[in-house]
Design a protein around this motif. Structure first.
Motif, mmCIF file in Angstrom:
data_model
loop_
_atom_site.group_PDB
_atom_site.id
_atom_site.type_symbol
_atom_site.label_atom_id
_atom_site.label_comp_id
_atom_site.label_asym_id
_atom_site.label_seq_id
_atom_site.Cartn_x
_atom_site.Cartn_y
_atom_site.Cartn_z
ATOM 1 N N ARG A 2 -29.479 72.988 -18.126
ATOM 2 C CA ARG A 2 -30.107 72.238 -19.299
ATOM 3 C C ARG A 2 -29.989 70.691 -19.123
ATOM 4 N NH1 ARG A 2 -27.851 73.760 -24.994
ATOM 5 N NH2 ARG A 2 -25.764 73.581 -23.964
ATOM 6 N N SER A 3 -29.191 70.060 -18.534
ATOM 7 C CA SER A 3 -29.036 68.619 -18.016
ATOM 8 C C SER A 3 -30.256 68.295 -17.364
ATOM 9 C CB SER A 3 -27.832 68.172 -17.473
ATOM 10 O OG SER A 3 -27.801 66.996 -17.099
ATOM 11 N N VAL A 4 -30.579 68.907 -16.192
ATOM 12 C CA VAL A 4 -31.749 68.669 -15.357
ATOM 13 C C VAL A 4 -33.251 68.908 -16.082
ATOM 14 C CG1 VAL A 4 -33.118 69.198 -13.368
ATOM 15 C CG2 VAL A 4 -30.603 69.302 -13.353
ATOM 16 N N VAL A 5 -33.249 69.813 -16.749
ATOM 17 C CA VAL A 5 -34.274 69.952 -17.795
ATOM 18 C C VAL A 5 -34.626 68.483 -18.661
ATOM 19 C CG1 VAL A 5 -35.481 71.086 -19.763
ATOM 20 C CG2 VAL A 5 -34.460 72.258 -17.730
ATOM 21 N N PRO B 72 -41.771 67.589 -24.613
ATOM 22 C CA PRO B 72 -40.793 68.627 -24.013
ATOM 23 C C PRO B 72 -41.839 69.428 -23.052
ATOM 24 C CG PRO B 72 -41.789 69.186 -26.141
ATOM 25 C CD PRO B 72 -42.118 67.812 -26.030
ATOM 26 N N LEU B 73 -41.080 70.128 -22.476
ATOM 27 C CA LEU B 73 -41.503 71.058 -21.127
ATOM 28 C C LEU B 73 -41.407 72.433 -21.873
ATOM 29 C CD1 LEU B 73 -39.183 69.690 -18.200
ATOM 30 C CD2 LEU B 73 -41.916 69.762 -17.864
ATOM 31 N N GLU B 74 -42.313 73.098 -21.486
ATOM 32 C CA GLU B 74 -42.312 74.799 -21.679
ATOM 33 C C GLU B 74 -41.339 75.363 -20.704
ATOM 34 O OE1 GLU B 74 -43.363 76.127 -24.449
ATOM 35 O OE2 GLU B 74 -44.352 74.172 -25.178
ATOM 36 N N LEU B 75 -40.367 76.012 -21.115
ATOM 37 C CA LEU B 75 -39.412 76.562 -20.280
ATOM 38 C C LEU B 75 -39.126 78.359 -20.163
ATOM 39 C CD1 LEU B 75 -36.622 74.335 -21.681
ATOM 40 C CD2 LEU B 75 -37.893 74.013 -19.591
ATOM 41 N N ALA B 76 -38.599 78.887 -19.128
ATOM 42 C CA ALA B 76 -38.400 80.238 -18.998
ATOM 43 C C ALA B 76 -37.149 79.924 -18.322
ATOM 44 C CB ALA B 76 -39.198 80.906 -18.248
ATOM 45 N N VAL B 77 -36.195 81.162 -18.268
ATOM 46 C CA VAL B 77 -35.016 81.432 -17.414
ATOM 47 C C VAL B 77 -35.179 82.837 -16.890
ATOM 48 C CG1 VAL B 77 -33.724 79.671 -18.556
ATOM 49 C CG2 VAL B 77 -33.590 82.128 -19.436
ATOM 50 N N VAL B 78 -34.797 83.083 -15.559
ATOM 51 C CA VAL B 78 -34.269 84.297 -15.078
ATOM 52 C C VAL B 78 -32.911 84.634 -15.357
ATOM 53 C CG1 VAL B 78 -34.254 86.005 -13.182
ATOM 54 C CG2 VAL B 78 -36.227 84.343 -13.519
ATOM 55 N N THR B 79 -32.365 85.440 -16.164
ATOM 56 C CA THR B 79 -31.009 85.515 -16.467
ATOM 57 C C THR B 79 -30.214 86.290 -15.176
ATOM 58 O OG1 THR B 79 -31.052 87.965 -17.109
ATOM 59 C CG2 THR B 79 -31.585 86.254 -18.795
ATOM 60 N N ALA B 80 -29.040 86.298 -14.997
ATOM 61 C CA ALA B 80 -28.287 86.796 -13.745
ATOM 62 C C ALA B 80 -28.577 88.230 -13.585
ATOM 63 C CB ALA B 80 -26.628 86.379 -14.143
ATOM 64 N N THR C 79 -38.057 83.488 -26.729
ATOM 65 C CA THR C 79 -36.911 83.316 -27.614
ATOM 66 C C THR C 79 -36.877 81.899 -27.951
ATOM 67 O OG1 THR C 79 -34.603 83.259 -27.838
ATOM 68 C CG2 THR C 79 -35.418 82.616 -25.507
ATOM 69 N N GLU C 80 -36.177 81.369 -28.897
ATOM 70 C CA GLU C 80 -36.215 79.774 -29.109
ATOM 71 C C GLU C 80 -35.500 79.159 -27.867
ATOM 72 O OE1 GLU C 80 -33.782 79.466 -32.495
ATOM 73 O OE2 GLU C 80 -34.870 80.879 -33.625
ATOM 74 N N ARG C 81 -35.729 77.989 -27.785
ATOM 75 C CA ARG C 81 -35.259 76.971 -26.656
ATOM 76 C C ARG C 81 -33.947 77.069 -26.666
ATOM 77 N NH1 ARG C 81 -37.631 71.858 -24.137
ATOM 78 N NH2 ARG C 81 -35.776 70.846 -23.279
ATOM 79 N N TRP D 5 -29.943 79.227 -23.000
ATOM 80 C CA TRP D 5 -28.882 78.879 -22.397
ATOM 81 C C TRP D 5 -27.664 79.904 -23.000
ATOM 82 C CZ3 TRP D 5 -31.333 76.199 -19.168
ATOM 83 C CH2 TRP D 5 -32.350 75.504 -19.708
ATOM 84 N N SER D 6 -28.057 80.997 -23.468
ATOM 85 C CA SER D 6 -26.661 81.782 -24.103
ATOM 86 C C SER D 6 -26.100 82.831 -22.991
ATOM 87 C CB SER D 6 -27.568 82.346 -25.563
ATOM 88 O OG SER D 6 -28.450 83.292 -24.905
ATOM 89 N N GLU D 7 -26.971 83.014 -22.035
ATOM 90 C CA GLU D 7 -26.286 83.736 -20.875
ATOM 91 C C GLU D 7 -26.225 83.480 -19.356
ATOM 92 O OE1 GLU D 7 -28.145 87.952 -21.354
ATOM 93 O OE2 GLU D 7 -29.068 87.305 -22.877
ATOM 94 N N PRO D 8 -25.751 84.022 -18.698
ATOM 95 C CA PRO D 8 -25.662 83.239 -17.290
ATOM 96 C C PRO D 8 -27.060 83.559 -16.583
ATOM 97 C CG PRO D 8 -23.799 84.787 -17.552
ATOM 98 C CD PRO D 8 -24.428 84.730 -18.926
ATOM 99 N N ILE D 9 -27.329 82.360 -15.991
ATOM 100 C CA ILE D 9 -28.715 82.547 -15.430
ATOM 101 C C ILE D 9 -28.865 82.175 -13.937
ATOM 102 C CG2 ILE D 9 -29.954 81.651 -17.704
ATOM 103 C CD1 ILE D 9 -29.861 78.771 -16.475
ATOM 104 N N GLU D 10 -29.922 82.562 -13.350
ATOM 105 C CA GLU D 10 -30.022 82.379 -11.913
ATOM 106 C C GLU D 10 -31.113 81.144 -11.592
ATOM 107 O OE1 GLU D 10 -30.915 85.826 -9.650
ATOM 108 O OE2 GLU D 10 -29.022 86.532 -9.946
ATOM 109 N N LYS D 11 -32.113 80.851 -12.530
ATOM 110 C CA LYS D 11 -32.912 79.843 -12.376
ATOM 111 C C LYS D 11 -33.664 79.391 -13.494
ATOM 112 C CE LYS D 11 -36.842 82.601 -10.375
ATOM 113 N NZ LYS D 11 -37.686 82.708 -9.071
ATOM 114 N N VAL D 12 -34.160 78.281 -13.661
ATOM 115 C CA VAL D 12 -35.244 77.799 -14.598
ATOM 116 C C VAL D 12 -36.490 77.679 -14.080
ATOM 117 C CG1 VAL D 12 -35.528 76.168 -16.385
ATOM 118 C CG2 VAL D 12 -33.181 76.773 -15.915
ATOM 119 N N LEU D 13 -37.354 77.979 -14.885
ATOM 120 C CA LEU D 13 -38.869 77.580 -14.834
ATOM 121 C C LEU D 13 -39.296 76.597 -15.901
ATOM 122 C CD1 LEU D 13 -38.185 81.009 -13.976
ATOM 123 C CD2 LEU D 13 -40.572 80.918 -13.078
#
Length: 262
Positions: A87-90, A101-109, A132-134, A138-146
Protein backbone atom coordinates in the motif's frame (compact mmCIF):
# COMPACT_ATOMS: atom_id res chain seq x y z
CA UNK A 1 15.41 -27.28 -21.46
CA UNK A 2 12.74 -25.33 -23.36
CA UNK A 3 11.46 -22.57 -21.06
CA UNK A 4 8.35 -20.75 -22.24
CA UNK A 5 6.16 -17.95 -21.01
CA UNK A 6 2.40 -18.56 -21.38
CA UNK A 7 0.41 -15.44 -22.34
CA UNK A 8 1.56 -13.87 -25.59
CA UNK A 9 4.04 -16.69 -26.13
CA UNK A 10 2.86 -20.30 -25.84
CA UNK A 11 -0.82 -19.30 -25.73
CA UNK A 12 -2.57 -17.80 -28.71
CA UNK A 13 -4.80 -14.75 -28.26
CA UNK A 14 -7.76 -17.06 -27.59
CA UNK A 15 -5.74 -18.65 -24.72
CA UNK A 16 -5.35 -22.00 -26.50
CA UNK A 17 -2.21 -23.92 -27.43
CA UNK A 18 -2.22 -24.64 -31.16
CA UNK A 19 -2.03 -28.26 -32.38
CA UNK A 20 1.20 -27.36 -34.17
CA UNK A 21 2.72 -26.18 -30.90
CA UNK A 22 1.56 -29.30 -29.07
CA UNK A 23 3.23 -31.43 -31.75
CA UNK A 24 6.47 -29.45 -31.44
CA UNK A 25 6.49 -29.89 -27.65
CA UNK A 26 5.92 -33.63 -28.12
CA UNK A 27 9.01 -33.71 -30.35
CA UNK A 28 10.97 -31.97 -27.58
CA UNK A 29 10.02 -34.74 -25.15
CA UNK A 30 10.78 -37.50 -27.65
CA UNK A 31 14.27 -36.05 -28.05
CA UNK A 32 14.82 -36.40 -24.30
CA UNK A 33 14.54 -32.70 -23.54
CA UNK A 34 12.06 -30.98 -21.23
CA UNK A 35 9.54 -28.15 -21.33
CA UNK A 36 9.34 -25.72 -18.39
CA UNK A 37 6.55 -23.15 -18.12
CA UNK A 38 7.75 -19.83 -16.64
CA UNK A 39 4.76 -17.52 -16.25
CA UNK A 40 3.62 -14.40 -14.48
CA UNK A 41 0.33 -16.09 -13.66
CA UNK A 42 -0.03 -17.50 -10.14
CA UNK A 43 -0.32 -21.26 -9.96
CA UNK A 44 -4.07 -21.16 -9.42
CA UNK A 45 -4.51 -19.15 -12.62
CA UNK A 46 -2.28 -21.26 -14.86
CA UNK A 47 -3.44 -24.69 -13.65
CA UNK A 48 -6.16 -25.01 -16.30
CA UNK A 49 -3.70 -24.32 -19.11
CA UNK A 50 -1.21 -26.85 -17.78
CA UNK A 51 -3.92 -29.51 -17.49
CA UNK A 52 -5.05 -28.78 -21.05
CA UNK A 53 -1.63 -29.65 -22.47
CA UNK A 54 -0.99 -32.60 -20.16
CA UNK A 55 1.78 -30.77 -18.31
CA UNK A 56 3.00 -32.77 -15.29
CA UNK A 57 6.33 -31.30 -14.18
CA UNK A 58 7.51 -28.25 -12.26
CA UNK A 59 6.34 -24.80 -13.34
CA UNK A 60 7.65 -21.37 -12.37
CA UNK A 61 4.62 -19.18 -11.59
CA UNK A 62 3.85 -15.74 -10.16
CA UNK A 63 6.77 -14.01 -11.94
CA UNK A 64 9.18 -16.37 -10.17
CA UNK A 65 7.61 -16.14 -6.71
CA UNK A 66 6.16 -19.65 -6.93
CA UNK A 67 7.53 -23.07 -7.80
CA UNK A 68 4.59 -25.34 -8.57
CA UNK A 69 4.47 -29.13 -8.97
CA UNK A 70 1.77 -29.54 -11.62
CA UNK A 71 1.63 -33.32 -11.34
CA UNK A 72 0.96 -33.22 -7.60
CA UNK A 73 -0.98 -29.92 -7.78
CA UNK A 74 1.21 -28.62 -4.97
CA UNK A 75 3.11 -25.39 -4.34
CA UNK A 76 6.70 -26.04 -3.32
CA UNK A 77 7.73 -22.39 -2.92
CA UNK A 78 5.56 -19.27 -2.52
CA UNK A 79 6.64 -15.75 -1.56
CA UNK A 80 4.29 -13.17 -0.03
CA UNK A 81 4.24 -9.37 -0.21
CA UNK A 82 3.69 -7.30 2.93
CA UNK A 83 0.35 -5.52 2.67
CA UNK A 84 1.42 -2.30 4.37
CA UNK A 85 4.54 -2.13 2.23
CA UNK A 86 2.49 -2.72 -0.92
CA UNK A 87 0.00 0.00 0.00
CA UNK A 88 2.86 2.38 0.81
CA UNK A 89 4.52 1.80 -2.58
CA UNK A 90 1.21 2.40 -4.36
CA UNK A 91 0.61 5.64 -2.46
CA UNK A 92 4.16 6.88 -3.03
CA UNK A 93 3.91 6.05 -6.74
CA UNK A 94 0.67 8.03 -7.02
CA UNK A 95 2.20 10.98 -5.19
CA UNK A 96 5.29 10.96 -7.42
CA UNK A 97 3.23 10.68 -10.61
CA UNK A 98 0.89 13.49 -9.56
CA UNK A 99 -1.75 12.28 -12.00
CA UNK A 100 -4.51 11.04 -9.71
CA UNK A 101 -5.21 7.56 -8.38
CA UNK A 102 -4.01 4.35 -9.97
CA UNK A 103 -6.38 1.51 -10.77
CA UNK A 104 -5.38 -1.52 -8.71
CA UNK A 105 -5.65 -5.28 -8.40
CA UNK A 106 -4.14 -7.78 -6.00
CA UNK A 107 -3.48 -11.49 -6.16
CA UNK A 108 -4.27 -12.93 -2.74
CA UNK A 109 -1.96 -15.39 -1.02
CA UNK A 110 -1.65 -19.02 -2.09
CA UNK A 111 -3.24 -21.44 -2.45
CA UNK A 112 -6.38 -19.55 -3.49
CA UNK A 113 -4.60 -16.77 -5.45
CA UNK A 114 -7.84 -14.86 -6.03
CA UNK A 115 -7.72 -11.88 -8.40
CA UNK A 116 -9.36 -8.89 -6.68
CA UNK A 117 -9.71 -5.58 -8.54
CA UNK A 118 -10.95 -2.02 -8.17
CA UNK A 119 -13.99 -1.24 -10.36
CA UNK A 120 -12.13 0.49 -13.22
CA UNK A 121 -9.04 -1.71 -13.32
CA UNK A 122 -10.05 -3.44 -16.54
CA UNK A 123 -12.49 -2.79 -19.37
CA UNK A 124 -12.94 -6.54 -19.70
CA UNK A 125 -12.73 -8.16 -16.25
CA UNK A 126 -10.93 -11.49 -16.11
CA UNK A 127 -13.02 -14.59 -15.57
CA UNK A 128 -13.29 -15.20 -11.85
CA UNK A 129 -12.05 -11.74 -10.82
CA UNK A 130 -13.68 -10.08 -7.81
CA UNK A 131 -14.49 -6.36 -7.74
CA UNK A 132 -14.08 -4.55 -4.43
CA UNK A 133 -13.47 -1.14 -2.89
CA UNK A 134 -9.89 0.06 -2.86
CA UNK A 135 -9.42 -0.12 0.92
CA UNK A 136 -10.58 -3.74 1.00
CA UNK A 137 -7.70 -4.79 -1.24
CA UNK A 138 -5.48 -4.88 1.83
CA UNK A 139 -7.78 -6.97 4.04
CA UNK A 140 -6.07 -10.32 3.32
CA UNK A 141 -2.48 -11.54 2.76
CA UNK A 142 -1.36 -10.90 -0.82
CA UNK A 143 1.32 -12.06 -3.23
CA UNK A 144 1.45 -9.08 -5.56
CA UNK A 145 -0.18 -5.81 -6.61
CA UNK A 146 -1.03 -4.89 -10.18
CA UNK A 147 -1.52 -1.26 -11.10
CA UNK A 148 -2.35 0.80 -14.14
CA UNK A 149 -3.14 4.39 -15.05
CA UNK A 150 -5.45 5.20 -17.93
CA UNK A 151 -3.59 8.36 -18.97
CA UNK A 152 0.04 7.81 -17.88
CA UNK A 153 2.19 5.52 -20.10
CA UNK A 154 3.11 2.13 -18.65
CA UNK A 155 6.83 2.90 -18.85
CA UNK A 156 6.48 5.99 -16.67
CA UNK A 157 4.34 4.16 -14.10
CA UNK A 158 6.88 1.31 -13.93
CA UNK A 159 9.88 3.62 -13.67
CA UNK A 160 8.21 5.65 -10.92
CA UNK A 161 7.27 2.56 -8.91
CA UNK A 162 10.80 1.20 -9.29
CA UNK A 163 12.25 4.47 -8.02
CA UNK A 164 10.01 4.87 -4.98
CA UNK A 165 10.16 1.18 -4.07
CA UNK A 166 13.86 0.65 -4.71
CA UNK A 167 15.26 -2.03 -2.40
CA UNK A 168 11.84 -2.74 -0.89
CA UNK A 169 9.95 -4.40 -3.75
CA UNK A 170 10.48 -5.69 -7.29
CA UNK A 171 8.59 -4.06 -10.15
CA UNK A 172 7.95 -5.52 -13.60
CA UNK A 173 5.88 -4.79 -16.71
CA UNK A 174 4.01 -7.98 -17.58
CA UNK A 175 1.37 -6.95 -20.12
CA UNK A 176 0.00 -3.80 -21.71
CA UNK A 177 -1.69 -1.70 -19.04
CA UNK A 178 -0.31 -3.72 -16.13
CA UNK A 179 2.62 -2.98 -13.84
CA UNK A 180 3.30 -5.53 -11.10
CA UNK A 181 4.70 -4.93 -7.61
CA UNK A 182 6.27 -8.07 -6.16
CA UNK A 183 8.34 -9.17 -3.16
CA UNK A 184 11.89 -7.84 -3.37
CA UNK A 185 14.22 -10.05 -5.36
CA UNK A 186 11.45 -11.67 -7.40
CA UNK A 187 11.79 -12.19 -11.14
CA UNK A 188 11.59 -15.03 -13.63
CA UNK A 189 15.33 -15.71 -13.51
CA UNK A 190 15.11 -16.32 -9.75
CA UNK A 191 12.29 -18.81 -10.25
CA UNK A 192 14.11 -20.41 -13.17
CA UNK A 193 17.20 -20.92 -11.00
CA UNK A 194 15.05 -22.61 -8.34
CA UNK A 195 13.76 -25.01 -10.98
CA UNK A 196 17.27 -25.54 -12.38
CA UNK A 197 18.61 -26.43 -8.95
CA UNK A 198 15.95 -29.12 -8.56
CA UNK A 199 15.92 -30.42 -12.13
CA UNK A 200 19.63 -30.25 -12.92
CA UNK A 201 19.94 -28.05 -16.00
CA UNK A 202 22.12 -25.03 -16.74
CA UNK A 203 21.70 -21.76 -18.66
CA UNK A 204 23.82 -23.16 -21.49
CA UNK A 205 21.31 -26.02 -21.85
CA UNK A 206 18.29 -23.68 -21.98
CA UNK A 207 16.38 -21.93 -24.74
CA UNK A 208 13.75 -19.45 -23.51
CA UNK A 209 10.75 -17.81 -25.19
CA UNK A 210 8.89 -14.65 -24.07
CA UNK A 211 7.10 -11.50 -25.17
CA UNK A 212 7.15 -8.78 -22.48
CA UNK A 213 9.66 -6.87 -20.31
CA UNK A 214 9.02 -9.28 -17.42
CA UNK A 215 10.63 -11.92 -19.65
CA UNK A 216 13.95 -10.03 -19.87
CA UNK A 217 15.37 -11.92 -16.83
CA UNK A 218 14.12 -15.19 -18.36
CA UNK A 219 15.82 -14.64 -21.72
CA UNK A 220 18.92 -13.18 -20.07
CA UNK A 221 19.34 -16.27 -17.83
CA UNK A 222 18.99 -18.71 -20.71
CA UNK A 223 21.84 -19.53 -23.04
CA UNK A 224 19.61 -18.61 -25.99
CA UNK A 225 16.66 -16.23 -25.84
CA UNK A 226 13.81 -15.96 -28.34
CA UNK A 227 11.38 -13.04 -28.46
CA UNK A 228 8.02 -13.49 -30.14
CA UNK A 229 7.20 -11.36 -33.16
CA UNK A 230 4.54 -9.65 -31.04
CA UNK A 231 7.06 -8.86 -28.28
CA UNK A 232 7.63 -5.55 -26.51
CA UNK A 233 10.53 -3.51 -28.00
CA UNK A 234 12.54 -3.86 -24.78
CA UNK A 235 12.53 -7.65 -25.15
CA UNK A 236 13.21 -7.55 -28.88
CA UNK A 237 16.33 -5.51 -28.12
CA UNK A 238 17.97 -8.24 -26.02
CA UNK A 239 16.79 -11.41 -27.81
CA UNK A 240 19.11 -13.71 -29.75
CA UNK A 241 16.30 -14.44 -32.21
CA UNK A 242 12.85 -13.13 -33.10
CA UNK A 243 10.24 -15.80 -33.88
CA UNK A 244 6.88 -15.34 -35.58
CA UNK A 245 4.13 -14.04 -33.29
CA UNK A 246 2.20 -16.16 -30.83
CA UNK A 247 -0.82 -16.31 -33.14
CA UNK A 248 1.49 -17.62 -35.89
CA UNK A 249 2.78 -20.46 -33.67
CA UNK A 250 6.18 -18.84 -33.23
CA UNK A 251 7.34 -21.22 -30.50
CA UNK A 252 6.59 -24.17 -32.78
CA UNK A 253 8.41 -22.55 -35.72
CA UNK A 254 11.66 -22.43 -33.72
CA UNK A 255 11.27 -25.82 -32.05
CA UNK A 256 10.58 -27.55 -35.38
CA UNK A 257 14.00 -26.39 -36.54
CA UNK A 258 15.75 -27.57 -33.37
CA UNK A 259 13.77 -30.79 -32.84
CA UNK A 260 12.75 -32.05 -36.31
CA UNK A 261 10.19 -34.81 -36.38
CA UNK A 262 11.58 -38.12 -37.55
Amino acid sequence: MVATDLDGTLLRSDLTVAPRTRAALAAVHRAGSRHLVVTGRPAASCREFLVAIGYRGLAVCGQGAQLYDAGADRLLVSAALGRELARSVVERTEEALGAGPLELAVVTAAPENRFVVTPRFSDRPRTGSEVTEREKLWSEPIEKVLMRHREVPDGRVAATAERVGAGEVAVTHSEKGTIEVLPAGTDKAVGLQLAADRMGFTPAQTIAFGDMPNDIPLLSWAGYGVAMGNAHPDLLAIADEVAPGHDEDGVAAVLERLFPRT
